[in-house]
Design a protein around this motif. Structure first.
Motif, mmCIF file in Angstrom:
data_model
loop_
_atom_site.group_PDB
_atom_site.id
_atom_site.type_symbol
_atom_site.label_atom_id
_atom_site.label_comp_id
_atom_site.label_asym_id
_atom_site.label_seq_id
_atom_site.Cartn_x
_atom_site.Cartn_y
_atom_site.Cartn_z
ATOM 1 N N ASP A 1 0.504 -0.832 0.444
ATOM 2 C CA ASP A 1 -0.012 0.143 0.023
ATOM 3 C C ASP A 1 0.832 1.007 0.499
ATOM 4 O O ASP A 1 0.702 2.499 -0.844
ATOM 5 N N ALA B 1 3.863 1.440 -1.787
ATOM 6 C CA ALA B 1 4.657 1.196 -1.705
ATOM 7 C C ALA B 1 4.103 2.519 -3.590
ATOM 8 O O ALA B 1 3.904 3.132 -4.074
ATOM 9 N N LEU B 2 2.237 1.906 -3.006
ATOM 10 C CA LEU B 2 1.711 2.473 -4.430
ATOM 11 C C LEU B 2 1.456 4.019 -3.908
ATOM 12 O O LEU B 2 1.798 4.291 -4.911
ATOM 13 N N GLY B 3 1.138 4.114 -2.903
ATOM 14 C CA GLY B 3 0.928 5.662 -2.498
ATOM 15 C C GLY B 3 1.474 6.455 -2.981
ATOM 16 O O GLY B 3 1.666 7.244 -3.469
ATOM 17 N N ARG B 4 3.074 5.974 -2.986
ATOM 18 C CA ARG B 4 4.262 6.418 -3.484
ATOM 19 C C ARG B 4 4.246 6.386 -4.886
ATOM 20 O O ARG B 4 4.068 7.867 -5.522
ATOM 21 N N THR B 5 3.712 5.139 -5.313
ATOM 22 C CA THR B 5 4.198 5.051 -6.677
ATOM 23 C C THR B 5 2.385 6.477 -7.520
ATOM 24 O O THR B 5 3.100 7.183 -8.264
ATOM 25 N N LEU B 6 1.599 6.334 -6.758
ATOM 26 C CA LEU B 6 0.400 7.268 -7.572
ATOM 27 C C LEU B 6 1.060 8.849 -7.414
ATOM 28 O O LEU B 6 1.101 10.031 -8.491
ATOM 29 N N GLU B 7 1.846 9.143 -5.509
ATOM 30 C CA GLU B 7 2.093 10.796 -6.161
ATOM 31 C C GLU B 7 2.705 11.132 -7.083
ATOM 32 O O GLU B 7 3.317 11.371 -7.486
ATOM 33 N N LEU B 8 3.797 9.735 -7.203
ATOM 34 C CA LEU B 8 5.245 10.013 -8.818
ATOM 35 C C LEU B 8 3.716 10.242 -9.948
ATOM 36 O O LEU B 8 4.592 11.443 -10.289
ATOM 37 N N ALA B 9 3.401 9.134 -10.522
ATOM 38 C CA ALA B 9 2.511 9.431 -10.639
ATOM 39 C C ALA B 9 2.339 11.114 -11.120
ATOM 40 O O ALA B 9 1.819 11.324 -12.413
ATOM 41 N N VAL B 10 1.453 11.384 -9.958
ATOM 42 C CA VAL B 10 0.672 12.455 -9.946
ATOM 43 C C VAL B 10 1.167 13.462 -10.110
ATOM 44 O O VAL B 10 0.861 14.602 -10.938
ATOM 45 N N LEU B 11 2.841 13.799 -9.510
ATOM 46 C CA LEU B 11 3.375 14.317 -9.672
ATOM 47 C C LEU B 11 4.177 15.010 -10.922
ATOM 48 O O LEU B 11 3.600 16.172 -11.281
ATOM 49 N N VAL C 1 9.383 -0.431 -12.762
ATOM 50 C CA VAL C 1 8.620 -0.124 -13.545
ATOM 51 C C VAL C 1 7.790 -0.669 -15.011
ATOM 52 O O VAL C 1 6.473 -1.016 -15.363
#
Lengths: 157, 157
Positions: free
Chosen positions: A5, A7-17, A131
DNA sequence: TCCAAACATGATGCCGGTTCACTGTGTTAT
DNA sequence: ATAACACAGTGAACCGGCATCATGTTTGGA
């Protein structure tokens, strides 16, 4: 469990950023994601008719008209008559458009350096593998797009 | 050199795919990124005044009115009067809104599993480290947001 | 001659965002 | 007390982007 979770949170954050960062820097040039995408497509394929763009961007022909309109008024693109088929209009990159396409490439390369340079090689490799793995999994869910039965198009490609 | 570019390309693709995937599944529930963000914020903070939301989402107060309007008509949220300060309206999650917030959490957890389960632990770790590293670099460029001088708010937080 | 392709246009709708002016309500200082 | 100021939220008017459908025009070809 919770590691995922996080990791996904960070990944999503990365995606949005990343997404927003791109949108921002495009906006600074008077572009949007769709328009930039159109320019890139044009840069790779050369002059093409709108229908091809509609397919490439996966939107309606009407929408392409609008996008091309916008890019024409901002000088990135022109509509040129097809040499033989007078029904067809070939959307063509202007000098400015071509420069922009290349600038976008440069920016990308810069960003790539900014993000990855200085990263340890093993970590970098692992990251890209990760990735790729995620992309693969994601694509399983994603919609597919059937290829355009290439009629008699603009040259290029 | 070119390895970076390739990696960035994939990363951007991932960003866009994730972003669009999220947007799509939100749309299926009648939500958008902004509205979902508002719901999440509300779920974490409890009932708050609109101003707080405006700050949290980093948009104008007026815009919050619009978002809340939409969420009210779709039944995710209500406007409750502040017990003492009659200027204030506390935006409050409905049952449905709370369920939605939890469903979003569940979906996230599911997605996390779908993406990461089965990935070798060392690769997973390296991936998350990579994400963190990139996030850190990205944030250096990103704009900052000054904290809200918490007045006398809704309860929670 | 008549159909279909390629594109244009107009009308709509939704989203997200803004500014400005205004109301109603607390707070504070004179 | 009251006058002046500050704060929360709304309404109206707007911009721009993306997307749709329905309809119209020109043109190439069977």
């Amino acid at each position: 469990m919770s590691g995922y979770d996080l990791a996904l949170g960070r990944t999503l954050e990365l995606a949005v950023l990343l997404h927003d960062d791109i949108a921002r820097s495009l906006a600074a040039e008077g572009l949007t994601r769709s328009r930039a995408h159109l320019i890139r497509e044009l840069h790779r394929r050369g002059p093409v008719r709108q229908r091809v763009l509609a397919h490439a961007l996966d939107v309606s022909a009407r929408n392409i008209t609008g996008l091309v309109d916008a890019l024409v008024t901002t000088g990135f693109v022109t509509r040129e008559p097809h040499p033989t088929d007078r029904r067809v209009i070939l959307v063509t990159l202007t000098e400015k458009g071509a420069r922009m396409a290349e600038e976008m490439d440069r920016d990308r390369r810069e960003l790539a350096r900014a993000l990855f340079s200085g990263m340890r090689k093993d970590r970098f490799d692992a990251f890209t593998e990760g990735v790729d793995a995620i992309l693969a999994r994601l694509r399983e869910t994603a919609p597919k797009r059937d290829p355009l039965p290439v009629t008699a198009g603009g040259h290029g490609e």
